[in-house]
Design an enzyme around this catalytic site. Structure first.
Site, PDB file in Angstrom:
ATOM      1  N   GLU A  96       0.823  -1.197   0.000  1.00  9.73           N
ATOM      2  CA  GLU A  96       0.000   0.000   0.000  1.00  9.73           C
ATOM      3  C   GLU A  96       0.863   1.255   0.000  1.00  9.73           C
ATOM      4  O   GLU A  96       2.033   1.228   0.362  1.00  9.73           O
ATOM      5  CB  GLU A  96      -0.920   0.000   1.229  1.00  9.73           C
ATOM      6  CG  GLU A  96      -1.834  -1.188   1.296  1.00  9.73           C
ATOM      7  CD  GLU A  96      -1.123  -2.515   1.595  1.00  9.73           C
ATOM      8  OE1 GLU A  96      -0.126  -2.516   2.356  1.00  9.73           O
ATOM      9  OE2 GLU A  96      -1.549  -3.533   1.038  1.00  9.73           O
ATOM     10  N   SER A 115      -5.552 -11.049   2.389  1.00  6.22           N
ATOM     11  CA  SER A 115      -6.238 -12.342   2.497  1.00  6.22           C
ATOM     12  C   SER A 115      -7.152 -12.361   3.711  1.00  6.22           C
ATOM     13  O   SER A 115      -7.364 -11.336   4.352  1.00  6.22           O
ATOM     14  CB  SER A 115      -5.203 -13.463   2.627  1.00  6.22           C
ATOM     15  OG  SER A 115      -4.496 -13.336   3.849  1.00  6.22           O
ATOM     16  N   ASN A 138       6.119  -7.224   8.608  1.00  6.05           N
ATOM     17  CA  ASN A 138       6.733  -5.954   8.242  1.00  6.05           C
ATOM     18  C   ASN A 138       5.921  -4.810   8.826  1.00  6.05           C
ATOM     19  O   ASN A 138       4.819  -5.008   9.318  1.00  6.05           O
ATOM     20  CB  ASN A 138       6.846  -5.803   6.720  1.00  6.05           C
ATOM     21  CG  ASN A 138       5.490  -5.772   6.041  1.00  6.05           C
ATOM     22  OD1 ASN A 138       4.801  -6.792   5.960  1.00  6.05           O
ATOM     23  ND2 ASN A 138       5.095  -4.616   5.555  1.00  6.05           N
TER      24      ASN A 138
END
Length: 173
Positions: A96, A115, A138
């Site tokens: 993003e 997901s 992350n």
């Protein structure tokens, strides 16, 4: 998920690797879902309704509070910090932008991934109890000064799995 329900599965634990949006989350943390935001652009319930099911499903409590408590207790028992938060699902397959992450944070999202939400919706539609658990592989874009690199995300997930005693060869990421 429908096949699992058809053979009698009553509870479903959905897992994923996600990016941390909330500044209280760090790479390597685990987050149990309290709720989700669906930005995938589609619902898995579109189309023909399976016999015996309603068109619409109430998603007020998608993630079962009892299963969430079990996951939190398991974390305590194993000395693994487990946080709670809201997961936002996007369609991907891209990371993003910082502006998107800021918008998701303002909407109340703590972690982001690509997901899990469609499966949770179908499971609830089928009457299953659902729990969701993210491994934060992350920090999301713009939360830190670092750029996101897929190889580093995979390396981080592999390292976290190894810390838990999970062999990457037997685990799909």
């Amino acid at each position: 998920v429908r096949v699992l329900a058809a053979i009698g599965v009553e509870m479903l634990l959905l897992t994923n690797a996600a990016g941390g949006i909330s500044r209280r989350l760090r790479t390597g943390d685990f987050m149990v879902f309290t709720d989700h935001i669906n930005f995938m652009g589609a619902s898995p319930l579109r189309g023909t309704v399976p016999a015996g099911l309603e068109r619409f499903v109430d998603l007020t409590a998608v993630y079962d509070a009892g299963l969430r408590r079990c996951l939190l207790r398991a974390g305590i028992k194993e000395s693994i910090p487990v946080r709670q938060g809201v997961y936002v699902a996007v369609s991907g397959p891209n990371f993003e932008t910082p502006a998107e992450i800021r918008a998701f944070a303002r909407l109340g999202a703590d972690a982001v991934g690509m997901s899990t939400v469609p499966e949770a919706i179908v499971a609830r539609h089928m009457g299953m109890k659902v729990a969701g658990l993210s491994m934060l592989a992350n920090v999301a874009a713009g939360v830190s000064d670092r750029t996101i690199n897929h190889a580093e995300v995979l390396e981080s997930a592999t390292r976290i799995n190894a810390d838990l005693g999970i062999d990457r060869k037997s685990t799909r990421l």
